[in-house]
Design a protein around this motif. Structure first.
Motif, PDB file in Angstrom:
ATOM      1  N   SER A  46       1.051  -1.094   0.060  1.00  0.00           N
ATOM      2  CA  SER A  46      -0.111   0.058   0.035  1.00  0.00           C
ATOM      3  C   SER A  46       0.824   1.300  -0.046  1.00  0.00           C
ATOM      4  O   SER A  46       2.089   1.302   0.326  1.00  0.00           O
ATOM      5  CB  SER A  46      -0.908   0.068   1.149  1.00  0.00           C
ATOM      6  N   LEU A  47       0.395   2.475  -0.857  1.00  0.00           N
ATOM      7  CA  LEU A  47       1.119   3.790  -0.745  1.00  0.00           C
ATOM      8  C   LEU A  47       0.361   4.409   0.590  1.00  0.00           C
ATOM      9  O   LEU A  47       0.454   5.751   0.662  1.00  0.00           O
ATOM     10  CB  LEU A  47       0.939   4.198  -1.998  1.00  0.00           C
ATOM     11  N   GLY A  96      -1.333   0.193  -5.846  1.00  0.00           N
ATOM     12  CA  GLY A  96      -0.696  -0.375  -4.830  1.00  0.00           C
ATOM     13  C   GLY A  96       0.808   0.153  -5.533  1.00  0.00           C
ATOM     14  O   GLY A  96       0.814   0.699  -6.858  1.00  0.00           O
ATOM     15  N   LYS A  97       1.969   0.085  -4.860  1.00  0.00           N
ATOM     16  CA  LYS A  97       3.167   0.426  -5.209  1.00  0.00           C
ATOM     17  C   LYS A  97       3.600  -0.524  -6.504  1.00  0.00           C
ATOM     18  O   LYS A  97       3.739  -1.592  -6.527  1.00  0.00           O
ATOM     19  CB  LYS A  97       4.185   0.082  -4.229  1.00  0.00           C
ATOM     20  N   ASP A  98       3.954   0.255  -7.576  1.00  0.00           N
ATOM     21  CA  ASP A  98       4.506  -0.285  -8.878  1.00  0.00           C
ATOM     22  C   ASP A  98       3.246  -1.235  -9.455  1.00  0.00           C
ATOM     23  O   ASP A  98       3.538  -2.065 -10.283  1.00  0.00           O
ATOM     24  CB  ASP A  98       5.781  -0.823  -8.772  1.00  0.00           C
ATOM     25  N   SER A  99       1.984  -1.058  -9.119  1.00  0.00           N
ATOM     26  CA  SER A  99       1.055  -1.967  -9.443  1.00  0.00           C
ATOM     27  C   SER A  99       1.258  -3.346  -9.322  1.00  0.00           C
ATOM     28  O   SER A  99       0.673  -4.418  -9.932  1.00  0.00           O
ATOM     29  CB  SER A  99       0.760  -1.571 -10.999  1.00  0.00           C
ATOM     30  N   LEU A 207      -1.526 -21.704   2.258  1.00  0.00           N
ATOM     31  CA  LEU A 207      -1.856 -21.085   1.040  1.00  0.00           C
ATOM     32  C   LEU A 207      -0.616 -21.301  -0.126  1.00  0.00           C
ATOM     33  O   LEU A 207       0.350 -21.285   0.358  1.00  0.00           O
ATOM     34  CB  LEU A 207      -2.003 -19.536   1.214  1.00  0.00           C
ATOM     35  N   TYR A 208      -1.144 -21.129  -1.423  1.00  0.00           N
ATOM     36  CA  TYR A 208       0.017 -21.152  -2.323  1.00  0.00           C
ATOM     37  C   TYR A 208      -0.172 -19.984  -3.265  1.00  0.00           C
ATOM     38  O   TYR A 208      -1.380 -19.425  -3.427  1.00  0.00           O
ATOM     39  CB  TYR A 208      -0.015 -22.494  -2.932  1.00  0.00           C
ATOM     40  N   THR A 209       0.764 -19.490  -4.035  1.00  0.00           N
ATOM     41  CA  THR A 209       0.609 -18.554  -5.052  1.00  0.00           C
ATOM     42  C   THR A 209       0.252 -18.870  -6.403  1.00  0.00           C
ATOM     43  O   THR A 209       0.607 -19.895  -6.921  1.00  0.00           O
ATOM     44  CB  THR A 209       2.007 -18.031  -5.358  1.00  0.00           C
ATOM     45  N   VAL A 210      -1.015 -18.149  -6.661  1.00  0.00           N
ATOM     46  CA  VAL A 210      -1.750 -18.552  -7.975  1.00  0.00           C
ATOM     47  C   VAL A 210      -1.019 -17.735  -8.980  1.00  0.00           C
ATOM     48  O   VAL A 210      -0.701 -18.361  -9.939  1.00  0.00           O
ATOM     49  CB  VAL A 210      -3.052 -18.222  -7.994  1.00  0.00           C
ATOM     50  N   THR A 211      -0.861 -16.364  -8.964  1.00  0.00           N
ATOM     51  CA  THR A 211      -0.358 -15.674  -9.929  1.00  0.00           C
ATOM     52  C   THR A 211       0.398 -14.397  -9.134  1.00  0.00           C
ATOM     53  O   THR A 211       0.033 -14.096  -7.808  1.00  0.00           O
ATOM     54  CB  THR A 211      -1.341 -15.160 -10.944  1.00  0.00           C
ATOM     55  N   SER A 212       1.267 -13.714  -9.745  1.00  0.00           N
ATOM     56  CA  SER A 212       2.006 -12.373  -8.997  1.00  0.00           C
ATOM     57  C   SER A 212       2.329 -11.574 -10.335  1.00  0.00           C
ATOM     58  O   SER A 212       2.612 -12.273 -11.597  1.00  0.00           O
ATOM     59  CB  SER A 212       2.936 -12.627  -8.242  1.00  0.00           C
ATOM     60  N   LYS A 213       2.453 -10.214 -10.336  1.00  0.00           N
ATOM     61  CA  LYS A 213       2.939  -9.265 -11.444  1.00  0.00           C
ATOM     62  C   LYS A 213       3.424  -8.158 -10.885  1.00  0.00           C
ATOM     63  O   LYS A 213       2.997  -7.766  -9.729  1.00  0.00           O
ATOM     64  CB  LYS A 213       1.758  -9.139 -12.398  1.00  0.00           C
TER      65      LYS A 213
END
Length: 213
Positions: A46-47, A96-99, A207-213
């Motif tokens: 968050s910013l 959010g920061k840097d999207s 939890l596991y990571t589905v996607t990130s960018k």
């Protein structure tokens, strides 16, 4: 006369066809989100003015989170800001920061949560929607902060994502953290207040990571 009528009919058909195609284009979902399911948890940096303090105290870059829902071919994030509300996913990401964002899902629900779990979460969410953001990070239900919202929604769905902690469990030595604590509590810091942080959710072994960018 017949030729004129035929041309008019053809013109109307083409016009209606083009309008239909325009509507379809408007609601076409972003392919970037094709892997997402109802109930997925999304994290970002968050910013907001308190983000740095949260990051320092929890030793994590992630300071905000929410739950993703899909409604009428559009994605939203149900989140605790001021007030608790749902925000279009693309708008949430851009904030959010840097999207940058990371989406996580229950290990036991690789194909998505069960229908009854989603129903329970949404019913619980109705009780939380519109409530004020909790600047004091209390555990009561009168006000809600972001990670508390996610934890409690999943609790209603039968999954406690991580153990709760107390405020004293975090690193409160950083100057940014001290300043924010003084602003909020003065000299009466509730060290034993029950809390849950975005970092604890992010690091949950459920939890596991589905996607990130």
């Amino acid at each position: 006369m017949k030729r004129v009528l035929l041309l008019l009919t053809l013109s109307l058909f083409i016009s209606c066809k083009n309008k239909t195609e325009e509507v379809k284009t408007e609601v076409k979902e972003n392919p970037e989100f094709s892997a997402l399911h109802d109930g997925d948890i999304i994290f970002q940096t968050s910013l907001s003015s308190q983000s740095q303090a949260i990051q320092m105290a929890t030793k994590s870059v992630y300071s905000h989170c929410g739950v993703i829902y899909k409604e009428a071919d559009k994605y939203y994030v149900f989140e605790a800001i001021q007030p608790v509300t749902k925000t279009p996913l693309e708008k949430w990401i851009a904030r959010g920061k840097d999207s940058h964002y990371v989406v996580k899902r229950l290990n036991a629900a690789k194909n998505g949560l069960k229908d009854w779990q989603i129903r329970e979460m949404k019913e619980a969410g109705k009780e939380m929607a519109g409530k004020d953001y909790d600047l004091y990070f209390g555990w009561g239900d009168d006000k809600i902060y972001c990670s508390e919202l996610v934890w409690k929604l999943y609790h209603k769905a039968g999954a406690d994502l991580c153990p709760t902690q107390q405020l004293k469990d975090f690193d409160l030595t950083n100057n940014a953290v001290k300043q924010k604590l003084h602003e909020r509590y003065g000299s009466n810091i509730p060290m034993e207040e029950k809390v849950v942080s975005p970092a604890a959710l992010f690091n949950s072994n459920l939890l596991y990571t589905v996607t990130s960018k």
